[in-house]
Write a protein that holds these residues in place. Structure first.
Motif, PDB file in Angstrom:
ATOM      1  N   GLY A 241      53.414  31.631  34.569  1.00 51.74           N
ATOM      2  CA  GLY A 241      53.347  30.209  35.305  1.00 51.74           C
ATOM      3  C   GLY A 241      51.698  30.011  35.901  1.00 51.74           C
ATOM      4  O   GLY A 241      50.899  30.176  35.079  1.00 51.74           O
ATOM      5  N   GLY A 242      51.724  29.873  37.072  1.00 48.26           N
ATOM      6  CA  GLY A 242      50.233  29.863  37.639  1.00 48.26           C
ATOM      7  C   GLY A 242      49.854  30.903  38.415  1.00 48.26           C
ATOM      8  O   GLY A 242      48.655  30.967  38.964  1.00 48.26           O
ATOM      9  N   ALA A 243      50.460  31.892  38.315  1.00 41.59           N
ATOM     10  CA  ALA A 243      50.504  33.048  38.937  1.00 41.59           C
ATOM     11  C   ALA A 243      49.657  34.288  38.478  1.00 41.59           C
ATOM     12  O   ALA A 243      49.937  34.525  37.190  1.00 41.59           O
ATOM     13  N   VAL A 244      48.664  34.972  38.869  1.00 38.22           N
ATOM     14  CA  VAL A 244      47.978  35.958  37.957  1.00 38.22           C
ATOM     15  C   VAL A 244      48.599  37.292  38.401  1.00 38.22           C
ATOM     16  O   VAL A 244      49.024  37.649  39.618  1.00 38.22           O
ATOM     17  N   ARG A 245      48.890  38.143  37.355  1.00 35.36           N
ATOM     18  CA  ARG A 245      49.623  39.198  37.447  1.00 35.36           C
ATOM     19  C   ARG A 245      48.758  40.275  36.915  1.00 35.36           C
ATOM     20  O   ARG A 245      48.180  40.066  35.853  1.00 35.36           O
ATOM     21  N   PHE A 246      48.952  41.629  37.040  1.00 36.63           N
ATOM     22  CA  PHE A 246      48.258  42.750  36.447  1.00 36.63           C
ATOM     23  C   PHE A 246      49.217  43.506  35.715  1.00 36.63           C
ATOM     24  O   PHE A 246      50.235  43.957  36.662  1.00 36.63           O
ATOM     25  N   VAL A 247      49.166  44.234  34.407  1.00 40.88           N
ATOM     26  CA  VAL A 247      49.943  45.163  34.054  1.00 40.88           C
ATOM     27  C   VAL A 247      49.292  46.554  34.561  1.00 40.88           C
ATOM     28  O   VAL A 247      48.064  46.840  34.196  1.00 40.88           O
ATOM     29  N   PRO A 248      50.155  47.337  35.170  1.00 40.04           N
ATOM     30  CA  PRO A 248      49.503  48.541  35.927  1.00 40.04           C
ATOM     31  C   PRO A 248      48.665  49.309  34.852  1.00 40.04           C
ATOM     32  O   PRO A 248      47.804  49.917  35.267  1.00 40.04           O
ATOM     33  N   GLN A 249      49.235  49.772  33.891  1.00 43.74           N
ATOM     34  CA  GLN A 249      48.859  50.486  32.787  1.00 43.74           C
ATOM     35  C   GLN A 249      47.448  50.047  32.308  1.00 43.74           C
ATOM     36  O   GLN A 249      46.424  50.660  31.972  1.00 43.74           O
ATOM     37  N   GLU A 250      47.304  48.894  32.140  1.00 42.08           N
ATOM     38  CA  GLU A 250      46.177  48.143  31.724  1.00 42.08           C
ATOM     39  C   GLU A 250      45.048  48.251  32.863  1.00 42.08           C
ATOM     40  O   GLU A 250      43.934  48.269  32.652  1.00 42.08           O
ATOM     41  N   VAL A 251      45.573  48.025  33.976  1.00 41.26           N
ATOM     42  CA  VAL A 251      44.413  48.276  35.148  1.00 41.26           C
ATOM     43  C   VAL A 251      43.896  49.555  35.114  1.00 41.26           C
ATOM     44  O   VAL A 251      42.629  49.907  34.965  1.00 41.26           O
ATOM     45  N   LYS A 252      44.687  50.715  34.935  1.00 42.17           N
ATOM     46  CA  LYS A 252      44.297  52.064  34.849  1.00 42.17           C
ATOM     47  C   LYS A 252      43.635  52.275  33.708  1.00 42.17           C
ATOM     48  O   LYS A 252      42.400  53.129  33.796  1.00 42.17           O
ATOM     49  N   ASP A 253      43.694  51.931  32.491  1.00 40.73           N
ATOM     50  CA  ASP A 253      42.969  52.100  31.357  1.00 40.73           C
ATOM     51  C   ASP A 253      41.649  51.285  31.452  1.00 40.73           C
ATOM     52  O   ASP A 253      40.502  51.837  30.976  1.00 40.73           O
ATOM     53  N   TYR A 254      41.612  50.151  32.189  1.00 36.74           N
ATOM     54  CA  TYR A 254      40.302  49.703  32.328  1.00 36.74           C
ATOM     55  C   TYR A 254      39.452  50.478  33.274  1.00 36.74           C
ATOM     56  O   TYR A 254      38.199  50.409  32.832  1.00 36.74           O
ATOM     57  N   LEU A 255      39.890  51.036  34.132  1.00 34.56           N
ATOM     58  CA  LEU A 255      39.303  51.823  35.009  1.00 34.56           C
ATOM     59  C   LEU A 255      38.557  53.169  34.406  1.00 34.56           C
ATOM     60  O   LEU A 255      37.482  53.709  34.536  1.00 34.56           O
ATOM     61  N   LEU A 256      39.351  53.695  33.391  1.00 35.75           N
ATOM     62  CA  LEU A 256      38.984  54.772  32.705  1.00 35.75           C
ATOM     63  C   LEU A 256      37.672  54.372  31.650  1.00 35.75           C
ATOM     64  O   LEU A 256      36.866  55.128  31.544  1.00 35.75           O
ATOM     65  N   THR A 257      37.908  53.298  31.049  1.00 31.46           N
ATOM     66  CA  THR A 257      37.277  52.812  30.001  1.00 31.46           C
ATOM     67  C   THR A 257      35.708  52.305  30.482  1.00 31.46           C
ATOM     68  O   THR A 257      34.892  52.162  29.807  1.00 31.46           O
ATOM     69  N   ASN A 258      35.747  51.755  31.646  1.00 35.76           N
ATOM     70  CA  ASN A 258      34.797  50.947  32.506  1.00 35.76           C
ATOM     71  C   ASN A 258      33.809  51.972  33.511  1.00 35.76           C
ATOM     72  O   ASN A 258      33.542  51.156  34.495  1.00 35.76           O
TER      73      ASN A 258
END
Length: 94
Positions: free
Chosen positions: A59-76
């Motif tokens: 809808g208009g709400a921003v949400r995050f997929v937990p595994q994608e957040v964790k993967d982002y932290l590992l790769t960045n």
């Protein structure tokens, strides 16, 4: 008479002001939950979104997929300038 609650009556969640950290990875996280997980402010989460932290809009709400957040932290994970200079001096980075 028993003093137990009626099984059909919903139980109010504890009021602590914080989301429990043991929620499952199948749930989507809010910006507040990501900030709590990373121990940063909401402004930092917003800035990370601008830098590429993956998110979805429901809808208009921003949400995050937990595994994608964790993967982002590992790769960045970047070295700070100080750590990078130390690594160069030791010959680990060319």
């Amino acid at each position: 008479m028993n003093s137990t609650a009626d099984p059909g009556t919903p139980v109010d969640p504890p009021v602590s002001g914080e989301t429990p950290l043991n929620d499952t990875d199948s749930d989507l996280w809010t910006s507040e939950r990501v900030a709590q997980y990373l121990h940063v402010s909401l402004k930092s989460v917003f800035n990370l979104r601008k830098k590429g932290l993956p998110f979805v809009k429901v809808g208009g709400a921003v949400r995050f997929v937990p595994q994608e957040v964790k993967d982002y932290l590992l790769t960045n994970r970047g070295l700070t300038a100080h750590r990078l200079r130390q690594a160069v001096r030791k010959g680990a980075v060319t």
